[in-house]
Write a protein that holds these residues in place. Structure first.
Motif, short mmCIF file in Angstrom:
data_model
loop_
_atom_site.label_atom_id
_atom_site.label_comp_id
_atom_site.label_asym_id
_atom_site.label_seq_id
_atom_site.Cartn_x
_atom_site.Cartn_y
_atom_site.Cartn_z
N LYS A 270 0.83 -1.29 -0.09
CA LYS A 270 -0.21 -0.08 -0.10
C LYS A 270 1.09 1.18 0.10
O LYS A 270 0.66 2.10 -0.63
N ILE A 271 1.93 1.12 0.74
CA ILE A 271 2.85 2.49 0.83
C ILE A 271 3.55 2.64 -0.62
O ILE A 271 3.39 3.86 -1.19
N GLU A 272 3.77 1.47 -1.42
CA GLU A 272 4.29 1.63 -2.77
C GLU A 272 3.08 2.07 -3.61
O GLU A 272 3.49 3.08 -4.57
N HIS A 273 1.85 1.67 -3.47
CA HIS A 273 0.89 2.27 -4.20
C HIS A 273 0.85 3.52 -4.23
O HIS A 273 0.47 4.36 -5.00
N ASN A 274 0.61 4.12 -2.84
CA ASN A 274 0.43 5.44 -2.67
C ASN A 274 1.72 6.38 -3.10
O ASN A 274 1.31 7.51 -3.52
N ARG A 275 2.73 5.70 -3.21
CA ARG A 275 3.84 6.64 -3.78
C ARG A 275 3.82 6.92 -5.32
O ARG A 275 3.99 8.03 -5.61
N LYS A 276 3.16 6.00 -5.94
CA LYS A 276 2.82 6.15 -7.19
C LYS A 276 1.80 6.98 -7.63
O LYS A 276 1.53 7.84 -8.30
N LYS A 277 0.61 6.87 -6.51
CA LYS A 277 -0.35 7.64 -6.61
C LYS A 277 -0.61 9.17 -6.38
O LYS A 277 -0.89 9.93 -6.92
N TYR A 278 0.70 9.32 -5.31
CA TYR A 278 0.80 10.56 -4.87
C TYR A 278 2.37 10.94 -5.25
O TYR A 278 2.93 11.04 -4.08
N PRO A 279 2.76 11.30 -6.33
CA PRO A 279 4.18 11.68 -6.43
C PRO A 279 4.30 12.97 -6.00
O PRO A 279 3.68 13.97 -5.95
N PRO A 280 5.77 13.06 -5.34
CA PRO A 280 5.81 14.54 -4.69
C PRO A 280 5.47 15.71 -5.58
O PRO A 280 5.30 16.94 -5.10
N ALA B 161 -3.11 19.30 0.13
CA ALA B 161 -4.05 18.23 0.59
C ALA B 161 -5.45 17.89 -0.43
O ALA B 161 -6.43 18.21 0.03
N VAL B 162 -5.03 17.33 -1.42
CA VAL B 162 -6.06 16.85 -2.33
C VAL B 162 -6.04 15.50 -2.74
O VAL B 162 -5.02 14.80 -2.65
N LYS B 163 -6.90 14.89 -3.19
CA LYS B 163 -7.16 13.56 -3.40
C LYS B 163 -6.41 13.51 -4.66
O LYS B 163 -6.30 14.39 -5.52
N TYR B 164 -6.07 12.13 -5.19
CA TYR B 164 -5.01 11.77 -6.21
C TYR B 164 -5.85 12.13 -7.40
O TYR B 164 -4.81 12.84 -8.42
N ASN B 165 -6.96 12.22 -7.59
CA ASN B 165 -7.67 12.39 -9.00
C ASN B 165 -7.87 14.04 -9.18
O ASN B 165 -8.32 14.34 -10.31
N GLU B 166 -7.57 14.78 -8.20
CA GLU B 166 -7.57 16.22 -8.37
C GLU B 166 -5.96 16.80 -8.50
O GLU B 166 -5.79 17.93 -8.45
N LEU B 167 -4.98 15.95 -8.70
CA LEU B 167 -3.60 16.48 -8.80
C LEU B 167 -3.37 17.09 -10.21
O LEU B 167 -3.91 16.57 -11.22
#
Length: 120
Positions: free
Chosen positions: A97-107, A114-120
């Motif tokens: 899950k940490i790895e999944h989130n790293r891809k979903k939320y690139p720095p 503080a937005v959801k991944y689909n709003e990046l």
């Protein structure tokens, strides 16, 4: 050949299963009941923070520290017990899950936002 040291998750999982067996509680530890118990513990944790200001929450009152530690432990132990009863390798699932989130939320896209991944 040496045995691989047991992870903290596996030790706690084993300890919790033994604790339940010693008390004949496995009959009550089905996933539904465990999730309901977990929900109750999260509610107890929420109560500790309910009326604190953000600053007070960041500097949790020392006189309530032991209660905080106990509620966090209860939550962790119920999560581990649920994973055990559902056959989930929680340590592996957390790492994935940490790895999944790293891809979903690139720095470069979410830094300081503080937005959801689909709003990046």
């Amino acid at each position: 050949m040496t045995d691989k040291p047991q992870s903290a998750f596996l030790r706690l999982q084993s300890d919790m299963a033994e604790f339940a067996r010693e008390r004949d509680w496995e009959q009550f530890h089905n996933p539904k009941n465990l999730v309901m118990a977990l929900s109750g513990e999260v509610g107890e944790l929420s109560e500790l923070f309910q009326w604190l200001t953000p600053d007070q929450a960041d500097n949790f009152p020392p006189e309530k520290r032991q209660a905080l530690e106990h509620e966090l432990a209860d939550i962790q132990l119920y999560l581990i017990r649920i994973a055990d009863r559902c056959g989930v390798d929680l340590e592996k699932a957390c790492n994935e899950k940490i790895e999944h989130n790293r891809k979903k939320y690139p720095p470069e896209k979410c830094f300081g936002r503080a937005v959801k991944y689909n709003e990046l």
